[in-house]
Motif scaffolding. Structure first.
Motif, short mmCIF file in Angstrom:
data_model
loop_
_atom_site.label_atom_id
_atom_site.label_comp_id
_atom_site.label_asym_id
_atom_site.label_seq_id
_atom_site.Cartn_x
_atom_site.Cartn_y
_atom_site.Cartn_z
N SER A 192 0.83 -1.20 0.00
CA SER A 192 0.00 0.00 0.00
C SER A 192 0.86 1.25 0.00
CB SER A 192 -0.92 0.00 1.23
OG SER A 192 -1.80 -1.10 1.19
N ALA A 193 1.94 1.24 0.81
CA ALA A 193 2.84 2.39 0.84
C ALA A 193 3.51 2.60 -0.52
CB ALA A 193 3.90 2.18 1.92
N ILE A 194 3.87 1.52 -1.18
CA ILE A 194 4.47 1.64 -2.51
C ILE A 194 3.49 2.27 -3.48
CG2 ILE A 194 5.29 0.29 -4.49
CD1 ILE A 194 6.52 -1.66 -2.48
N ALA A 195 2.24 1.83 -3.44
CA ALA A 195 1.24 2.37 -4.36
C ALA A 195 1.02 3.86 -4.12
CB ALA A 195 -0.07 1.61 -4.19
N ILE A 196 0.96 4.26 -2.85
CA ILE A 196 0.73 5.68 -2.54
C ILE A 196 1.91 6.52 -3.02
CG2 ILE A 196 0.52 7.33 -0.65
CD1 ILE A 196 -1.04 5.14 0.87
N GLN A 197 3.12 6.06 -2.76
CA GLN A 197 4.29 6.82 -3.18
C GLN A 197 4.41 6.87 -4.70
OE1 GLN A 197 6.33 8.64 -1.33
NE2 GLN A 197 5.16 8.11 0.52
N ALA A 198 4.03 5.79 -5.37
CA ALA A 198 4.06 5.80 -6.83
C ALA A 198 3.08 6.83 -7.39
CB ALA A 198 3.75 4.40 -7.36
N GLN A 199 1.90 6.90 -6.80
CA GLN A 199 0.93 7.90 -7.24
C GLN A 199 1.45 9.31 -7.00
OE1 GLN A 199 -2.56 6.87 -5.05
NE2 GLN A 199 -2.99 5.03 -6.29
N ALA A 200 2.06 9.53 -5.83
CA ALA A 200 2.61 10.86 -5.53
C ALA A 200 3.73 11.21 -6.50
CB ALA A 200 3.12 10.89 -4.09
N GLY A 201 4.59 10.24 -6.80
CA GLY A 201 5.67 10.50 -7.74
C GLY A 201 5.16 10.83 -9.12
N THR A 202 4.09 10.18 -9.54
CA THR A 202 3.51 10.46 -10.85
C THR A 202 2.96 11.88 -10.92
OG1 THR A 202 2.92 8.13 -11.13
CG2 THR A 202 1.78 9.71 -12.53
N VAL A 203 2.30 12.31 -9.84
CA VAL A 203 1.70 13.65 -9.82
C VAL A 203 2.78 14.72 -9.77
CG1 VAL A 203 0.26 15.23 -8.49
CG2 VAL A 203 -0.44 12.84 -8.81
N LEU A 204 3.85 14.48 -8.96
CA LEU A 204 4.86 15.52 -8.73
C LEU A 204 6.02 15.45 -9.73
CD1 LEU A 204 5.08 15.25 -4.85
CD2 LEU A 204 3.83 16.97 -6.16
N GLY A 205 6.07 14.42 -10.54
CA GLY A 205 7.22 14.23 -11.40
C GLY A 205 7.51 15.39 -12.32
N ALA A 206 6.48 15.94 -12.93
CA ALA A 206 6.69 17.00 -13.91
C ALA A 206 7.10 18.31 -13.27
CB ALA A 206 5.42 17.19 -14.75
N ASP A 207 6.52 18.67 -12.12
CA ASP A 207 6.75 19.97 -11.50
C ASP A 207 7.85 19.96 -10.44
OD1 ASP A 207 4.65 20.94 -13.06
OD2 ASP A 207 3.16 20.42 -11.52
N ASP A 208 8.07 18.84 -9.79
CA ASP A 208 9.04 18.80 -8.68
C ASP A 208 9.86 17.52 -8.78
OD1 ASP A 208 10.48 19.01 -6.36
OD2 ASP A 208 8.74 19.40 -5.06
N PRO A 209 10.92 17.52 -9.59
CA PRO A 209 11.73 16.30 -9.75
C PRO A 209 12.33 15.78 -8.44
CG PRO A 209 12.25 17.90 -11.45
CD PRO A 209 11.37 18.61 -10.44
N ASP A 210 12.69 16.71 -7.54
CA ASP A 210 13.27 16.27 -6.26
C ASP A 210 12.26 15.46 -5.45
OD1 ASP A 210 15.65 17.49 -6.87
OD2 ASP A 210 15.16 19.35 -5.82
N ALA A 211 11.00 15.92 -5.42
CA ALA A 211 9.96 15.18 -4.70
C ALA A 211 9.72 13.82 -5.34
CB ALA A 211 8.67 16.00 -4.67
N ALA A 212 9.75 13.78 -6.66
CA ALA A 212 9.58 12.50 -7.35
C ALA A 212 10.73 11.55 -7.02
CB ALA A 212 9.50 12.74 -8.86
N THR A 213 11.95 12.10 -6.96
CA THR A 213 13.10 11.26 -6.60
C THR A 213 12.97 10.74 -5.17
OG1 THR A 213 14.53 12.56 -8.08
CG2 THR A 213 15.61 11.24 -6.38
N ALA A 214 12.51 11.58 -4.26
CA ALA A 214 12.31 11.13 -2.87
C ALA A 214 11.26 10.03 -2.81
CB ALA A 214 11.89 12.31 -2.01
N ALA A 215 10.20 10.17 -3.61
CA ALA A 215 9.16 9.13 -3.64
C ALA A 215 9.72 7.81 -4.16
CB ALA A 215 7.99 9.59 -4.51
N LEU A 216 10.59 7.91 -5.17
CA LEU A 216 11.21 6.69 -5.70
C LEU A 216 12.09 6.02 -4.66
CD1 LEU A 216 12.11 7.85 -9.33
CD2 LEU A 216 10.35 6.21 -8.65
N ARG A 217 12.78 6.83 -3.86
CA ARG A 217 13.61 6.25 -2.80
C ARG A 217 12.75 5.50 -1.78
NH1 ARG A 217 16.58 11.37 -2.99
NH2 ARG A 217 18.58 11.03 -4.07
#
Length: 373
Positions: A192-217
Motif C-alpha cells: 500500500s505504501a508503494i502504491a501511494i508513493q508511486a501515485q505521488a511521484g507520478t503527480v509531482l514528477g513534472a513539476d518537482d523532480p526532487d519530490a519525485a526522486t524522494a518518492a522513488l527512494r
C-alpha cells in the motif's frame, strides 16, 4: 488378511523414534550381570542354575539394541532360552530371567507392525513350549498375565506418545498459519505504501523532480522490505490458509500484557523498535504473550512477571521471568512448543525452564536478519 490384521501388519515404527542407546542401558546391563551371578550362587536348589546364569549373561547385550532392533533381540532371547530349556528339561527359575520382559516391551512400544506380530508369535511359541513341560496352573496363568500386561502397557504408552506427536504437529501448523496471516498483513502494508508513493511521484514528477526522486527512494525501500518479508513467508510457510487478517501486534503493543492480572506484569523495552521487521516484532509479542499467559496460569504464588526486551542492531533478546515458587523441570507443553517454533522459524532460539533463583524464565534471542533473509 482382514482389515484390522492388515492395518496392524502395515503399522510403521513408533513416532517419535526412540534414542538408540542411553546411559541407563549401560547401567542396566552392568547391574544385571553381577546380579545374575549372585542369584545363581545363592540359590543352589535351582536346576542347572549355572547354565542358565551363563545364558542370561550372554543375552544381556540384547538390551542395548532393543530399541533399534526390537524383534531381532526378542527372537534371539526367546529362541536361546527355549532351546536351552528343552535340553535342560526345565524352565529358567532364576528371578533375573525377568529382564527378558523388557525385550517384549520394546517390541510392542517401538517396533513396526510386522515386528509386533512377529514378536507376539515368538512369545506365544515360547509360552506354549513352557506349558508343554510339567508346570502348575498358577504358573501358566501367571506367565500369561505378565505377557498380556507388558504388551498392554507398551501399547498404551505407544498410543499416548503418538497422540502427543500429532498434537505437537497440529500446534506447529497453527503457529505457522498464524504467522502467515501476520506476514501477509505486513506485506500488504508495504505494498500500500508503494502504491501511494508511486501515485505521488507520478503527480509531482513534472513539476518537482526532487519530490519525485524522494518518492522513488521510499518505493525502493518499501519494495526491499516487502521482498524480504515475502521471502520469509515462502521459506517458512507453505500453507497460509483462509482466515481473516487482523493488524499484527508488535513490540509497541507489549503494554497490552499489563492489562489483566494478577500477577502484575512489568514491561521494559530498551533500544529502538522502529527499524525492526514487522515479523520480528510480532514474534516477540507472541512469545511474550504466551509466556505471560503461562505464568498467570501455572506460577504458584507469583506476584510479578517481568518482561524485558533488549533491542540491538543485530538481534533482539526477550526475557519473561516470574517470581513464583521454584519449579522442577517439566516436559515442554504445546505453549512452549509454539514459542520455540516461532523463534526457530526466524532463525532464533527460545528456552523455557526454572530459574536458578526461583520462578520460571522464558528467554528468546532473535536475529534481526532472520526476518529479512
Amino acid at each position: 488378511m482382514t482389515s484390522p490384521v492388515r492395518a496392524l501388519w502395515n503399522t510403521p515404527a513408533a513416532v517419535p523414534a526412540p534414542p538408540a542407546r542411553v546411559w541407563r542401558d549401560w547401567v542396566l546391563v552392568g547391574v544385571l550381570g553381577p546380579l545374575i551371578v549372585v542369584e545363581a550362587a545363592a540359590r543352589p536348589e535351582v536346576p542347572g542354575r549355572w547354565i542358565w546364569a551363563a545364558v542370561l549373561v550372554a543375552l544381556l547385550p540384547t538390551l542395548l539394541w532393543r530399541r533399534t532392533r526390537p524383534f531381532t533381540m526378542l527372537a534371539i532371547a526367546f529362541a536361546a532360552t527355549s532351546v536351552v530349556g528343552l535340553f535342560a528339561g526345565a524352565d529358567p527359575q532364576l528371578y533375573t530371567t525377568a529382564y527378558v520382559i523388557v525385550l517384549l516391551y520394546a517390541v510392542m512400544r517401538w517396533g513396526s507392525g510386522r515386528a509386533m506380530v512377529g514378536g507376539g508369535l515368538v512369545v506365544t511359541g515360547g509360552w506354549l513350549v513352557s506349558v508343554l513341560r510339567p508346570t502348575t496352573p498358577g504358573d501358566v496363568v501367571g506367565s500369561l498375565a505378565v505377557i498380556v500386561s507388558t504388551c498392554s502397557i507398551a501399547a498404551a504408552l505407544r498410543w499416548r506418545a503418538a497422540v502427543r506427536a500429532r498434537e505437537l504437529d497440529r500446534v506447529r501448523l497453527l503457529e505457522r498459519a498464524e504467522l502467515a496471516r501476520e506476514l501477509h498483513d505486513t506485506v500488504a502494508h508495504h505494498v500500500s505504501a508503494i502504491a501511494i508513493q508511486a501515485q505521488a511521484g507520478t503527480v509531482l514528477g513534472a513539476d518537482d523532480p526532487d519530490a519525485a526522486t524522494a518518492a522513488l527512494r521510499v518505493i525502493e525501500d518499501e519494495a526491499a522490505r516487502t521482498l524480504s518479508e515475502m521471502r520469509s513467508m515462502v521459506r517458512v510457510l507453505r500453507q497460509a490458509g483462509d482466515a481473516d487478517l487482523e493488524p499484527s501486534p508488535g513490540i509497541a503493543e507489549l503494554d497490552r500484557l499489563t492489562a489483566a492480572g494478577p500477577p502484575a506484569v512489568q514491561v521494559t523495552v530498551t533500544g529502538s523498535a522502529g527499524a525492526l521487521p514487522s515479523p520480528l516484532g510480532t514474534t516477540v509479542f507472541r512469545i511474550a504473550q504466551e509466556a505471560v499467559t503461562n505464568a498467570r496460569r501455572h506460577a504458584r504464588h507469583a506476584t510479578l512477571v517481568d518482561v524485558t526486551v533488549g533491542i540491538a542492531p543485530d538481534r533482539v533478546r526477550l526475557e519473561v521471568r516470574d517470581d513464583g515458587e521454584a519449579a522442577a523441570s517439566v516436559r515442554p507443553g504445546f505453549g512452549i512448543t509454539g514459542m520455540i517454533e516461532r523463534a526457530t522459524m526466524l532463525g532464533g532460539a527460545c528456552t523455557a525452564g526454572p530459574a536458578p533463583d526461583g520462578g520460571w524464565v522464558v528467554a528468546a534471542e532473535l536475529p534481526t536478519s532472520g526476518a529479512r533473509a
